[in-house]
Structures are given as structure tokens and as C-alpha cells.
Enzyme design. Structure first.
Site, short mmCIF file in Angstrom:
data_model
loop_
_atom_site.label_atom_id
_atom_site.label_comp_id
_atom_site.label_asym_id
_atom_site.label_seq_id
_atom_site.Cartn_x
_atom_site.Cartn_y
_atom_site.Cartn_z
N GLU A 47 0.69 -1.41 -0.07
CA GLU A 47 -0.13 0.11 0.11
C GLU A 47 0.97 1.34 -0.04
OE1 GLU A 47 -2.90 -2.91 1.64
OE2 GLU A 47 -0.88 -2.32 2.42
N THR A 48 0.34 2.25 -0.57
CA THR A 48 0.82 3.40 -0.73
C THR A 48 -0.22 4.47 -0.27
OG1 THR A 48 2.42 3.19 -2.46
CG2 THR A 48 1.91 5.65 -1.82
#
Length: 278
Positions: A47-48
Site C-alpha cells: 500500500e501507498t
């Protein structure tokens, strides 16, 4: 090109490079959906996240969470990592809860000593898993279906399916075939044997994503497992889960039930700080 403050942090570990990494972009209000998704695809992390000004009353900040292929309404390690970065950049030190706005709504976060913890959001889907699907998952994990003690939907944004195995040894022995698990998010959990495994955790967890990878340490999955297993009387109201062992990580997830809330906590460590042009 606009330049943004950026951090990469390690979540669920007090030591760098032993937990789950997260990329965080600060002040991302003017970025388009396409820019955010493209950057998340480029980082290629699980995830970002992108920090923004809140749009709902009562929230301290807003976060959008992207995997390399899609946006998520909620995820656990991005919640703790994003809060860690927001606290560092805002200079604020709230005395009560910190409130995160995300696609799943408002999520409460608190500080427990050196740890951050979030209140697990309600499950979107729970209950038994169809036996045909269990058979498919067992085949994909390379285990007999008879080894699975129980299975439950534990969807709290990511649509996790949770499996209970007899022991930590069984969890560590799983060898997934992602071609058979395509499109599924599957988590497995098994209890430690204190004599063989030590006493620094009670359960071992593994998480297999819908994009063909194993996630190092997963807050949303551990939240779902806690809601299921504590509610069913299988797990106590206060325990530690280990995750990432097979990947050479040493993630530790602290779980505690208080009244109707289940809190999921861990350490967050800053690893990279600087700026990024998008």
C-alpha cells in the site's frame, strides 16, 4: 512538477526492515486519482497512502489508500503508518483520540506508550465460508481441507477470508499456489506451542493477497481475525500475533479488547524521509 513531502515507514516493528513498509505522500489534496494510482503502482509496495485535509467534521486528517492495482476503503498498517507520519508533519499532539477519515469512514487511533493502535472497524461481511470455496482455498494452499479447523469471512474493507489451522507449525508450512487463489484474499492463523515456539506471541498469521503476493504484516487481517476469534471465544481478549516469519520479518501485532472495541496496535519506525515529484 509539484514536489511533496514523503516518508517510507516500517509498521508493526520497532526495528527498521522487520515489519511492513508503507509509502506516505503528505499534502496530496491536488493530486488526481490517476496520479495517486500511478505512484502506488510505481512504489510496488502493498500500500501507498496520501495524506489530505479532512472533509468530515471530527476528523484530524484524511487518507486515501492505494495498492498497486486499486484503492482500498481501509487497511490496517496504512492506518498506523499514515498516523505516524501525520503526527510528525503536523506537529500536533492530541491528548485524546486521533481521528482518521478514510473510505470506510472515521477510524479512531490512540497512542499506547510507543505504539499506535486503531479501533477495528465493523466487519462488512462475516460468517461461514461456502464449503466449495474452502476446498478451492485448501487446494491453493497445498493443505488438506480437513486440516482447516474453521473458516470465516472477515471483510473489513479488504475482503479477507480467514482460516484457523491447528498450530503455528501448520501455518508456516503452507506453500501457496497463487494461480489457484486468484482473486482471493486469504489469511491463515495458528496457535503457538510455548514449548516449541516461545512465548513472545500467541498466534502466527500469514496473509496472501489477491495479487499473488504474501503480505509481511497485515493490520486489517489481524483486526478481522481478532473480531472473529475473540467473539467466538477461541482467542483471549489480549494477545500478540506474529507475522512475516516466512519472509524474514518479525512483525508483532498487539490485540486488546476493551468493552465493545478491539484495538490493533504496533510500533512504527521511519526509514526514508525526503521529497517526491509527482
Amino acid at each position: 512538477m509539484p514536489r511533496f513531502s514523503f516518508q517510507q515507514v516500517d509498521v508493526f516493528s520497532s526495528r527498521p526492515m522487520r515489519g511492513n513498509p508503507l509509502a506516505v505522500v503528505v499534502g496530496a489534496d491536488d493530486l488526481s486519482d490517476e496520479q495517486m494510482q500511478a505512484f502506488a503502482n510505481w512504489t510496488n509496495l502493498s500500500e501507498t497512502t496520501f495524506l489530505m485535509e479532512p472533509s468530515k467534521a471530527g476528523a484530524d486528517y484524511r487518507v486515501r489508500i492505494f495498492t498497486p492495482i486499486q484503492e482500498l476503503p481501509f487497511a490496517g498498517h496504512p492506518t498506523l503508518g499514515s498516523c505516524h507520519v501525520w503526527l510528525a508533519h503536523s506537529g500536533k499532539s492530541p491528548s485524546g483520540y486521533i481521528v482518521q477519515e478514510c473510505g470506510a469512514g472515521l477510524v479512531r487511533i490512540r497512542r499506547d506508550g510507543t505504539r499506535l493502535s486503531f479501533a477495528a472497524p465493523p466487519l462488512n461481511r462475516s460468517g461461514p465460508v461456502d464449503p466449495t470455496l474452502i476446498d478451492r482455498i485448501a487446494h491453493g494452499l497445498g493443505i488438506p481441507a480437513t486440516l482447516i479447523e474453521d473458516a470465516n469471512w472477515i471483510d473489513n474493507g479488504p475482503d479477507w477470508i480467514g482460516l484457523l489451522l491447528p498450530s503455528r507449525r501448520d501455518v508456516l508450512a503452507v506453500r501457496p499456489d497463487y494461480s489457484l487463489l486468484k482473486g482471493l484474499r486469504v489469511g491463515v492463523i495458528g496457535r503457538f506451542d510455548p514449548e516449541q515456539d516461545g512465548a513472545d506471541a500467541m498466534f502466527e498469521v500469514r496473509a496472501f493477497s489477491n495479487r499473488g503476493t504474501e503480505d509481511p504484516v497485515t493490520g486489517s487481517l489481524n483486526a478481522g481475525f481478532a473480531q472473529w476469534l475473540i467473539g467466538a471465544g477461541i482467542a483471549p481478549s489480549d494477545y500478540i500475533a506474529a507475522q512475516g516469519t516466512v519472509l524474514g520479518r518479525a512483525g508483532r501485532v498487539h490485540v486488546r479488547q476493551e468493552s465493545s472495541d478491539i484495538w490493533i496496535g504496533g510500533e512504527v519506525t521511519s526509514c526514508i524521509q525526503g521529497s517526491v515529484e509527482l
